[in-house]
Design a protein around this motif. Structure first.
Motif, PDB file in Angstrom:
ATOM      1  N   ARG A 120       0.801  -1.281   0.273  1.00  0.00           N
ATOM      2  CA  ARG A 120       0.118   0.220  -0.011  1.00  0.00           C
ATOM      3  C   ARG A 120       0.686   1.271  -0.172  1.00  0.00           C
ATOM      4  NH1 ARG A 120      -4.076   2.243   4.930  1.00  0.00           N
ATOM      5  NH2 ARG A 120      -4.848   4.299   3.615  1.00  0.00           N
ATOM      6  N   PHE A 121       1.743   1.214   0.626  1.00  0.00           N
ATOM      7  CA  PHE A 121       2.477   2.291   0.756  1.00  0.00           C
ATOM      8  C   PHE A 121       3.752   2.037  -0.106  1.00  0.00           C
ATOM      9  CE2 PHE A 121       0.035   2.583   4.383  1.00  0.00           C
ATOM     10  CZ  PHE A 121      -0.962   3.821   4.782  1.00  0.00           C
ATOM     11  N   SER A 122       3.704   1.545  -0.475  1.00  0.00           N
ATOM     12  CA  SER A 122       6.053   1.193  -1.026  1.00  0.00           C
ATOM     13  C   SER A 122       6.950   0.994  -0.437  1.00  0.00           C
ATOM     14  CB  SER A 122       6.276   2.492  -1.952  1.00  0.00           C
ATOM     15  OG  SER A 122       4.627   2.188  -2.807  1.00  0.00           O
ATOM     16  N   ILE A 123       6.008   0.269   1.225  1.00  0.00           N
ATOM     17  CA  ILE A 123       7.701   0.538   2.099  1.00  0.00           C
ATOM     18  C   ILE A 123       8.740  -1.144   1.343  1.00  0.00           C
ATOM     19  CG2 ILE A 123       7.711  -0.293   4.240  1.00  0.00           C
ATOM     20  CD1 ILE A 123       6.778   2.175   3.657  1.00  0.00           C
ATOM     21  N   ARG A 124       9.790  -0.709   1.689  1.00  0.00           N
ATOM     22  CA  ARG A 124      11.141  -1.884   1.139  1.00  0.00           C
ATOM     23  C   ARG A 124      10.922  -2.723   2.918  1.00  0.00           C
ATOM     24  NH1 ARG A 124      15.107   1.175  -2.248  1.00  0.00           N
ATOM     25  NH2 ARG A 124      13.579   0.534  -4.234  1.00  0.00           N
ATOM     26  N   GLN A 125      11.563  -4.257   2.106  1.00  0.00           N
ATOM     27  CA  GLN A 125      12.121  -5.039   3.518  1.00  0.00           C
ATOM     28  C   GLN A 125      12.647  -5.442   3.395  1.00  0.00           C
ATOM     29  OE1 GLN A 125       8.751  -7.790   3.774  1.00  0.00           O
ATOM     30  NE2 GLN A 125      10.185  -9.264   3.890  1.00  0.00           N
ATOM     31  N   GLY A 223       3.473  -6.168  -6.418  1.00  0.00           N
ATOM     32  CA  GLY A 223       4.114  -4.727  -5.942  1.00  0.00           C
ATOM     33  C   GLY A 223       4.952  -5.087  -4.368  1.00  0.00           C
ATOM     34  N   ARG A 224       5.549  -5.366  -4.329  1.00  0.00           N
ATOM     35  CA  ARG A 224       6.719  -5.610  -3.510  1.00  0.00           C
ATOM     36  C   ARG A 224       8.522  -5.505  -3.441  1.00  0.00           C
ATOM     37  NH1 ARG A 224       6.421  -8.639   1.664  1.00  0.00           N
ATOM     38  NH2 ARG A 224       5.653 -10.499   0.349  1.00  0.00           N
ATOM     39  N   SER A 225       9.117  -4.959  -2.773  1.00  0.00           N
ATOM     40  CA  SER A 225      10.723  -5.014  -2.818  1.00  0.00           C
ATOM     41  C   SER A 225      11.068  -5.641  -1.322  1.00  0.00           C
ATOM     42  CB  SER A 225      11.292  -3.768  -3.256  1.00  0.00           C
ATOM     43  OG  SER A 225      10.908  -3.589  -4.726  1.00  0.00           O
ATOM     44  N   GLU A 226      11.335  -6.426  -1.993  1.00  0.00           N
ATOM     45  CA  GLU A 226      13.151  -6.668  -0.928  1.00  0.00           C
ATOM     46  C   GLU A 226      13.828  -7.067  -0.695  1.00  0.00           C
ATOM     47  OE1 GLU A 226      11.449 -10.583   0.709  1.00  0.00           O
ATOM     48  OE2 GLU A 226       9.534 -11.185   0.138  1.00  0.00           O
ATOM     49  N   LEU A 227      14.981  -7.216   0.212  1.00  0.00           N
ATOM     50  CA  LEU A 227      16.653  -6.709  -0.244  1.00  0.00           C
ATOM     51  C   LEU A 227      16.300  -8.291   0.474  1.00  0.00           C
ATOM     52  CD1 LEU A 227      18.906  -5.347  -1.358  1.00  0.00           C
ATOM     53  CD2 LEU A 227      19.418  -4.983   1.132  1.00  0.00           C
ATOM     54  N   VAL A 228      16.830  -9.080  -0.117  1.00  0.00           N
ATOM     55  CA  VAL A 228      17.839 -10.762   0.015  1.00  0.00           C
ATOM     56  C   VAL A 228      18.832 -10.818   0.009  1.00  0.00           C
ATOM     57  CG1 VAL A 228      17.194 -13.072  -0.606  1.00  0.00           C
ATOM     58  CG2 VAL A 228      15.535 -11.590  -1.438  1.00  0.00           C
ATOM     59  N   ILE A 229      19.569 -11.138   1.624  1.00  0.00           N
ATOM     60  CA  ILE A 229      20.576 -11.074   2.554  1.00  0.00           C
ATOM     61  C   ILE A 229      20.912 -12.531   2.329  1.00  0.00           C
ATOM     62  CG2 ILE A 229      22.196 -10.651   3.631  1.00  0.00           C
ATOM     63  CD1 ILE A 229      20.857  -8.130   4.402  1.00  0.00           C
ATOM     64  N   THR A 230      21.699 -13.501   2.020  1.00  0.00           N
ATOM     65  CA  THR A 230      21.540 -14.893   2.077  1.00  0.00           C
ATOM     66  C   THR A 230      22.611 -15.347   2.716  1.00  0.00           C
ATOM     67  OG1 THR A 230      21.982 -15.609  -0.258  1.00  0.00           O
ATOM     68  CG2 THR A 230      20.544 -14.949  -0.036  1.00  0.00           C
ATOM     69  N   PHE A 231      23.282 -14.680   3.062  1.00  0.00           N
ATOM     70  CA  PHE A 231      25.322 -15.528   4.243  1.00  0.00           C
ATOM     71  C   PHE A 231      24.383 -13.810   5.485  1.00  0.00           C
ATOM     72  CE2 PHE A 231      26.180 -11.260   2.493  1.00  0.00           C
ATOM     73  CZ  PHE A 231      26.864  -9.901   3.591  1.00  0.00           C
ATOM     74  N   VAL A 232      25.655 -15.051   7.071  1.00  0.00           N
ATOM     75  CA  VAL A 232      24.850 -14.796   7.772  1.00  0.00           C
ATOM     76  C   VAL A 232      26.797 -13.716   8.751  1.00  0.00           C
ATOM     77  CG1 VAL A 232      25.911 -16.933   8.515  1.00  0.00           C
ATOM     78  CG2 VAL A 232      24.491 -15.638  10.314  1.00  0.00           C
ATOM     79  N   TYR A 233      25.844 -12.964   9.352  1.00  0.00           N
ATOM     80  CA  TYR A 233      26.614 -12.277   9.482  1.00  0.00           C
ATOM     81  C   TYR A 233      26.395 -11.684  10.648  1.00  0.00           C
ATOM     82  CZ  TYR A 233      23.340  -9.482   7.667  1.00  0.00           C
ATOM     83  OH  TYR A 233      21.826  -8.711   7.800  1.00  0.00           O
ATOM     84  N   ASN A 234      27.766 -10.782  11.357  1.00  0.00           N
ATOM     85  CA  ASN A 234      27.735 -10.461  12.904  1.00  0.00           C
ATOM     86  C   ASN A 234      27.849  -8.620  12.931  1.00  0.00           C
ATOM     87  OD1 ASN A 234      30.031 -10.002  13.981  1.00  0.00           O
ATOM     88  ND2 ASN A 234      30.002 -12.436  14.212  1.00  0.00           N
TER      89      ASN A 234
END
Length: 719
Positions: A120-125, A223-234
């Motif tokens: 609805r609000f073009s919010i990214r994830q 209608g949504r955008s996700e930034l997909v990160i496929t490695f783990v980190y600290n």
């Protein structure tokens, strides 16, 4: 006067914060939403979400944390995410951080509400760490260790959120015996769902093949955008630190409160003085308090005129200004012993404009308690009543003023607000002196010192001492009593090897450091081990948005000039990692102190809920306690409304504008206007919200991510 201009004027004049505007291209019945500048962080307690939280905390970006482990937590629904203000819709969060692409479970009403809200609000994830699989637009691909791997920013990443990086993103491998990273490398699906796309921003070679697999990418669907990160980190790991800026800028579309820069400053202490030399037979430093009284002294270490000329040329070659903390009494003592001449002082004073100068007291005395050196370690001397004896206020004042007077007689330009005492003395020194010298604060008041150097290994945070604020400095592990590499290595081995290996064995009983596996070579140990280690430690501070300066000693710029080597490696590595639009920021001491002071006030206000900010269309309003400067990062071309005019906001850094903005006199609201070609106005999108699949039950988190792996023995203070 346009509608946006009228809105801003209304905000500035009367704080009519509920006014809204129609969005270009949106239906007339659907007004432009108010988007609060706050991030929602859904936290599962894992290291990747903690790392992003750390980045937001360090920058000063407000967020709301939703703890998945809290049975009494709020539930995510339409009312939690949005409401109505002034007759128009309000999105309460400008971006959403999730531990993975669906932490709520298959068929979850919470995930469905979140998907509807983002649409609805073009919010990214941001999916902080998730599997590579069709649910996020990827093939399954490789899964395994990434220790020592070198990832790269893709062409799309360079033209997008990671344009501040040059190309390479190396993954740490600090200990071959500890798994430190894990990830999934996969190519985008050959056939995405209808209307879906996957754009890789950071990739790495897939082991055993010729393909490259994505580690960070944008999955756009329904209608949504996700930034997909496929490695783990600290948050300690350099691979995250390199990418963290881009993750936040992608999430917020380059519009958020708070700011981050890469800082490095190098102080050189004891200039004009001389430093005692390490004794490899006695394993202590004759002339200093770590050696028994009466130990025969070695030749002291002192820079020459040639060393001064080299320092000037080095600055020019490397683009870094040195801060010289000087003791005028050292020059006068040299003159007394050398027929009234001091070529070093003559050279440095002739070239004084090439450096920045800091008062380090006239004779470098210890200005805390009077030291009883009859034993090792020393202790505070006491009077007949058992009270601690202190270095006097009059003597502290004289040391400060005498050095100022000496500088004035030489025509040496000096900022009188700045002071570094010898050994940071006067300030508490544990374990022997748990309190500041009570005579220090009055002396600072009398001499009008505003900025006082302190040692991060003793106290990391800035604090008040009388009228002064401290400027904590990182000690580089290049020792003050070493002018040659062999001396440095010999002392290093003594400190960081076991008794069985000829060392002191202190490391065997320490919780703050580790032992070397074996002694370093006296001929190669400095270049092969100490230089890269110290460079990595310093780089960790640079990448952490930490302006605190580092310090070495004049002895390290003399003889073999060993102090330059880790700094040169740092500068070389930095320039291979970062694009030209993201230079190192080299501040002088007072400016570092001022930055720390403003950050502390801003952070306190953000954490106590005293900062509110939102965007409507191109206009942004930020309210904070009266008179407080506001920290933000915004697109190039952003202006601040001041009175009836407009001024450019911030300064350019990493492809955006960032910095501090002060409100008009008597106001507590800062009004900013984004450029016409800035991020698009949020507006409702047509279509149905996506159905989100639940990830598998457990993601791999290796030991080196759940518990950080130190760089080496000198890595005692990593933040």
């Amino acid at each position: 006067m346009g509608r946006t201009t009228r809105l801003v004027a209304a905000w500035a004049a009367a704080a009519l914060l509920a006014v809204t505007l129609p969005a270009a291209g949106a239906a007339a019945a659907e007004p432009t939403a108010r988007i609060d500048l706050r991030v929602l962080v859904v936290d599962d307690g894992g290291p990747s979400v903690a790392a992003i939280r750390n980045e937001l905390d360090t920058a000063g970006t407000p967020y709301t944390r939703l703890d998945l482990g809290d049975t009494g937590r709020a539930r995510v629904d339409a009312a939690f995410l949005a409401d109505t203000v002034g007759g128009g819709p309000r999105a309460k969060f400008q971006g959403v951080v999730l531990p993975n692409d669906n932490p709520f479970g298959a068929g979850s009403a919470e995930m469905a509400a979140l998907a509807d809200y983002e649409k609805r609000f073009s919010i990214r994830q941001v999916d902080a760490y998730t599997y590579a699989r069709p649910a996020v637009g990827l093939n399954t691909g490789y899964a395994g260790s990434l220790d020592g791997q070198s990832a790269q920013v893709t062409t799309a990443g360079a033209s997008g959120p990671f344009g501040y990086l040059r190309k390479n993103v190396p993954f740490e491998n600090n200990d071959n015996g500890v798994p430190e990273s894990y990830g999934y490398l996969a190519t985008p699906l050959d056939k995405q769902a209808e209307g879906a796309t996957y754009t890789s921003y950071v990739d790495a070679p897939v082991p055993g093949g010729s393909q490259r697999g994505s580690l960070v990418g944008q999955y756009t669907h329904d209608g949504r955008s996700e930034l997909v990160i496929t490695f783990v980190y600290n948050h300690y790991q350099s691979q995250f630190r390199l990418l963290s800026r881009g993750i936040v800028e992608w999430l917020t579309q380059g519009v958020h409160l708070g700011a981050a820069r890469n800082y490095f400053a190098l102080h050189v202490d004891d200039v004009f003085g001389s430093d005692d030399r390490w004794d490899s037979v006695l394993n202590c430093t004759p002339g200093d308090i770590d050696c028994p009284p009466g130990s025969p002294e070695n030749d002291p270490i002192r820079m020459t005129a040639a060393d001064a000329q080299h320092a000037k040329q080095w600055e020019k070659d490397h683009g870094l200004t040195l801060d010289l903390a000087f003791n005028g009494g050292g020059s006068e003592a040299h003159k007394e012993a050398h027929a009234g001449t001091d070529p070093l002082a003559q050279q440095l004073i002739a070239d004084q404009g090439s450096f920045r100068w800091v008062n380090h007291t006239y004779n470098h005395p210890f200005m805390g308690c009077i030291q009883d050196t009859s034993t090792v370690p020393w202790k505070c001397a006491t009077d007949a009543q058992g009270k601690i004896r202190w270095y006097s206020r009059a003597d502290i004042t004289a040391q400060i003023n005498d050095n100022r007077g000496w500088a004035a007689r030489q025509g040496l330009a000096l900022d009188k607000d700045e002071l570094v005492t010898g050994e940071h003395s006067g300030l508490r020194t544990l374990p022997q002196q748990p309190d500041d010298n009570p005579e220090l604060a009055p002396a600072l008041t009398q001499t009008q010192v505003a900025w006082l150097g302190s040692d991060t290994s003793r106290e990391h945070e800035q604090r008040q001492v009388g009228p002064s604020l401290t400027v904590p400095r990182y000690p580089m592990n290049v020792f003050y009593n070493a002018g040659k590499a062999a001396e440095q290595v010999d002392e290093y081995n003594w400190l960081y090897t076991r008794k069985a290996d000829g060392g002191s064995g202190v490391c065997e009983n320490s919780s703050t450091t580790t032992c070397l596996r074996e002694p370093l070579s006296r001929t190669t140990g400095f270049a092969d081990y100490i230089v890269p280690l110290e460079s990595r430690i310093a780089m960790s501070h640079v990448l952490a948005n930490d302006p605190r300066p580092h310090f070495i000693h004049q002895s390290n710029l003399a003889e073999e000039r060993i102090g330059y080597q880790p700094v040169e490696k740092l500068l070389t590595d930095y320039r291979t990692l970062f694009a030209d639009n993201t230079p190192l920021v080299n501040l002088r001491m007072r400016d570092i102190g001022g930055e720390l002071r403003k950050r502390a006030a801003w952070t306190a206000a953000v954490q106590s809920g005293k900062v509110t900010a939102f965007r409507v269309g191109a206009a942004i309003a930020v309210s904070a306690p009266a008179g407080m400067e506001v920290s933000a990062t915004l697109p190039s071309g952003t202006v601040q409304v001041r009175g009836t005019g407009r001024v450019a906001f911030g300064t350019s850094y990493a492809g955006l504008r960032s910095g501090w903005a002060a409100p008009d006199t008597g106001q507590n609201t800062v009004v900013l206007v984004l450029p016409a070609d800035g991020p698009t106005t949020s507006r409702p999108l047509s279509g149905k919200a996506t159905r989100v699949q639940n990830p598998a039950a457990a993601l791999v988190v290796p030991q080196g991510v759940s518990h950080r792996v130190p760089y080496g023995p000198g890595d005692t203070v990593r933040r």
